[in-house]
Write an enzyme that holds these catalytic residues in place. Sequence first.
Site, PDB file in Angstrom:
ATOM      1  N   ASP A  97     -64.408 -23.908  -8.975  1.00 42.09           N
ATOM      2  CA  ASP A  97     -63.672 -25.026  -9.317  1.00 42.09           C
ATOM      3  C   ASP A  97     -64.107 -26.328  -8.440  1.00 42.09           C
ATOM      4  O   ASP A  97     -64.084 -26.329  -7.297  1.00 42.09           O
ATOM      5  CB  ASP A  97     -62.267 -24.386  -9.088  1.00 42.09           C
ATOM      6  CG  ASP A  97     -61.250 -25.346  -9.756  1.00 42.09           C
ATOM      7  OD1 ASP A  97     -61.649 -26.172 -10.685  1.00 42.09           O
ATOM      8  OD2 ASP A  97     -59.892 -25.552  -9.286  1.00 42.09           O
ATOM      9  N   HIS A  98     -64.240 -27.296  -9.206  1.00 42.10           N
ATOM     10  CA  HIS A  98     -64.581 -28.607  -8.478  1.00 42.10           C
ATOM     11  C   HIS A  98     -65.605 -28.636  -7.659  1.00 42.10           C
ATOM     12  O   HIS A  98     -65.666 -28.986  -6.399  1.00 42.10           O
ATOM     13  CB  HIS A  98     -63.220 -29.105  -8.200  1.00 42.10           C
ATOM     14  CG  HIS A  98     -62.517 -29.656  -9.044  1.00 42.10           C
ATOM     15  ND1 HIS A  98     -62.619 -30.851  -9.906  1.00 42.10           N
ATOM     16  CD2 HIS A  98     -61.103 -29.213  -9.521  1.00 42.10           C
ATOM     17  CE1 HIS A  98     -61.689 -31.195 -10.757  1.00 42.10           C
ATOM     18  NE2 HIS A  98     -60.672 -29.851 -10.693  1.00 42.10           N
ATOM     19  N   ARG A 316     -53.319 -21.419   2.480  1.00 42.70           N
ATOM     20  CA  ARG A 316     -54.355 -21.738   3.326  1.00 42.70           C
ATOM     21  C   ARG A 316     -53.983 -22.508   4.726  1.00 42.70           C
ATOM     22  O   ARG A 316     -54.570 -22.579   5.625  1.00 42.70           O
ATOM     23  CB  ARG A 316     -55.560 -22.456   2.604  1.00 42.70           C
ATOM     24  CG  ARG A 316     -55.980 -21.789   1.619  1.00 42.70           C
ATOM     25  CD  ARG A 316     -56.997 -22.514   0.609  1.00 42.70           C
ATOM     26  NE  ARG A 316     -56.510 -23.821   0.052  1.00 42.70           N
ATOM     27  CZ  ARG A 316     -56.931 -24.876  -0.565  1.00 42.70           C
ATOM     28  NH1 ARG A 316     -58.244 -24.208  -0.891  1.00 42.70           N
ATOM     29  NH2 ARG A 316     -56.333 -25.630  -1.226  1.00 42.70           N
TER      30      ARG A 316
END
Length: 384
Positions: A97-98, A316
């Site tokens: 993703d990205h 995270r």
Amino acid sequence: MLVPMRAILEAADKHRYGQGAFNMNSVGQVEAAVRIHELLDSPAILQGAEASNAYLGGAADFMNGSIENKQKGAKVLGDAVKQYGGSSPIPVALHLDHGKSLESVKACIAGGYTSVMIDGSSLPYEDNVELTREVVKYAHPYGVTVEGELGVLAGVEDHVFSATSTYTNPMQAVDFFKKTGCDALAISYGTCHGPNKGKDTRIRREIAIATKECMLHEGIQGYLVSHGSSTVPQEYVQSINALGGQLVDAFGIEVAQLVDVARCGINKINVDTDIRMACTRNILQLFHDEPALKESPALAQFYRDLTANPKNVDPRNYCNSIMDTIVKGEIPNEEVGKIVQCMKDGVVAAIAPLLVQFGSFRKSQYVEMVTCEQMAERYKKEGI
């Protein structure tokens, strides 16, 4: 079975349902995500963001991780998806993703990803085309799906920062597909990254419709992607705030709108924030119900990190003290096991309703179980 993402998107496009794509940040989350997709007999697209690869590769400052960190992290996530999804009866794709560079793309393909996104949307148009085409040339010989992006979404998520949005031009999208040979394209049509999308946000379905109609007119077999599509359930917001969080103006995209656009040409719907919120809500509830855990040797630092920023819901940012568990799935004691279970339950709670609402449940049978090697042969024959 691991498949290139293109196979999953083909089925979603043909049968006109929405295929959710969910971001993963730990081995335990991967296990839970595969299991709930299996239970609902849904194809699965699991995603690792570029920053998440750096995080799983040991970068404390994962937003600025090195390529070495990203290589290590991509393998961690690739191995986890292979472990839980490799022999699964449902089709499973692992998607970057990205991605921001060819180096990140290479790291992911080496780590076992079956699909990659290259996000050149912030570049001048011709530079975006050139970068995406370069990635296509590298990825397709491996049978790996390539997603590009055209237009800029507002909001904040990992390496994506923009105060305003620029809507995708449908005719330019057609040109982009033709020039790059990419399989899928993320368009900007009113969604927004992060948990602060604005109350009563209305997405511009006419952009998706016009883009798909132009593609059909030009004979382009490609797939459209909706980024920034988390629904931000208000019960999550209320629970987190009641447990000490400080989420302000947190609103998502109405599910009914996403279901609607899935019938209007949008094939893949990205969701990340919902999972972060569900995991954080569960963990806050655990410490509320069992306050002794706040001072336990195994979780005292974890709790301090968790509560250091009440506005944060991204695991995270508070899981550094249990990184062996995050990266390896190892559970050293009962206390850490409770945290892992909270995160697994959060993944299930966030994903399960969307698989039903988007319409991908019981749809595994529609996906061709093709390997990356077989897809590579098709690309070769088609000259892509």
